[in-house]
Design a protein around this motif. Structure first.
Motif, mmCIF file in Angstrom:
data_model
loop_
_atom_site.group_PDB
_atom_site.id
_atom_site.type_symbol
_atom_site.label_atom_id
_atom_site.label_comp_id
_atom_site.label_asym_id
_atom_site.label_seq_id
_atom_site.Cartn_x
_atom_site.Cartn_y
_atom_site.Cartn_z
ATOM 1 N N LEU A 228 0.427 5.252 60.927
ATOM 2 C CA LEU A 228 0.139 6.319 59.968
ATOM 3 C C LEU A 228 1.406 6.744 59.233
ATOM 4 C CD1 LEU A 228 -2.357 8.543 61.966
ATOM 5 C CD2 LEU A 228 -2.849 7.171 59.936
ATOM 6 N N GLY A 229 2.506 6.865 59.958
ATOM 7 C CA GLY A 229 3.775 7.225 59.336
ATOM 8 C C GLY A 229 4.260 6.168 58.361
ATOM 9 N N TYR A 230 4.061 4.909 58.705
ATOM 10 C CA TYR A 230 4.458 3.830 57.806
ATOM 11 C C TYR A 230 3.606 3.849 56.541
ATOM 12 C CZ TYR A 230 5.716 -0.777 56.099
ATOM 13 O OH TYR A 230 6.164 -1.811 55.326
ATOM 14 N N GLY A 231 2.301 4.068 56.718
ATOM 15 C CA GLY A 231 1.409 4.151 55.558
ATOM 16 C C GLY A 231 1.782 5.301 54.640
ATOM 17 N N ALA A 232 2.116 6.440 55.230
ATOM 18 C CA ALA A 232 2.550 7.587 54.421
ATOM 19 C C ALA A 232 3.849 7.269 53.700
ATOM 20 C CB ALA A 232 2.716 8.817 55.302
ATOM 21 N N GLY A 233 4.727 6.523 54.335
ATOM 22 C CA GLY A 233 5.993 6.142 53.709
ATOM 23 C C GLY A 233 5.816 5.168 52.564
ATOM 24 N N VAL A 234 4.787 4.358 52.609
ATOM 25 C CA VAL A 234 4.506 3.435 51.509
ATOM 26 C C VAL A 234 3.998 4.210 50.293
ATOM 27 C CG1 VAL A 234 2.976 1.571 50.764
ATOM 28 C CG2 VAL A 234 4.101 1.431 52.981
ATOM 29 N N VAL A 235 3.150 5.211 50.548
ATOM 30 C CA VAL A 235 2.585 6.010 49.464
ATOM 31 C C VAL A 235 3.635 6.927 48.849
ATOM 32 C CG1 VAL A 235 0.898 7.808 48.917
ATOM 33 C CG2 VAL A 235 0.264 5.914 50.421
ATOM 34 N N ALA A 236 4.372 7.651 49.675
ATOM 35 C CA ALA A 236 5.381 8.601 49.204
ATOM 36 C C ALA A 236 6.615 8.477 50.091
ATOM 37 C CB ALA A 236 4.843 10.021 49.260
ATOM 38 N N PRO A 237 7.650 7.765 49.627
ATOM 39 C CA PRO A 237 8.854 7.579 50.440
ATOM 40 C C PRO A 237 9.461 8.918 50.891
ATOM 41 C CG PRO A 237 8.926 6.182 48.503
ATOM 42 C CD PRO A 237 7.756 7.094 48.330
ATOM 43 N N TYR A 238 9.880 8.975 52.136
ATOM 44 C CA TYR A 238 10.496 10.179 52.684
ATOM 45 C C TYR A 238 11.676 9.770 53.564
ATOM 46 C CZ TYR A 238 7.681 8.986 56.799
ATOM 47 O OH TYR A 238 7.119 8.337 57.855
ATOM 48 N N PRO A 239 12.646 10.671 53.751
ATOM 49 C CA PRO A 239 13.794 10.354 54.607
ATOM 50 C C PRO A 239 13.343 10.117 56.054
ATOM 51 C CG PRO A 239 14.204 12.345 53.338
ATOM 52 C CD PRO A 239 12.763 11.976 53.122
#
Length: 53
Positions: free
Chosen positions: A17-28
């Motif tokens: 889930l965290g990886y998917g969120a990072g693909v949609v909206a990059p975060y530190p």
């Protein structure tokens, strides 16, 4: 119920889930999801191994 296997499954799911969120909206810190995924898969593998009856 095997604690390692359960913890590994939860960690793997959260990491995906965290990886998917990072693909949609990059975060530190999104690279931490890859580490979580590797640890989660390892815990699942360890938890699957020692079940002898």
């Amino acid at each position: 119920m095997n604690r390692e296997r359960t913890a590994g499954g939860v960690l793997t799911a959260l990491s995906l889930l965290g990886y998917g969120a990072g693909v949609v909206a990059p975060y530190p810190g999104r690279s931490a999801s890859i580490v979580g995924l590797m640890v989660g898969v390892t815990l699942v593998a360890i938890g699957t191994g020692g079940d002898r009856a």
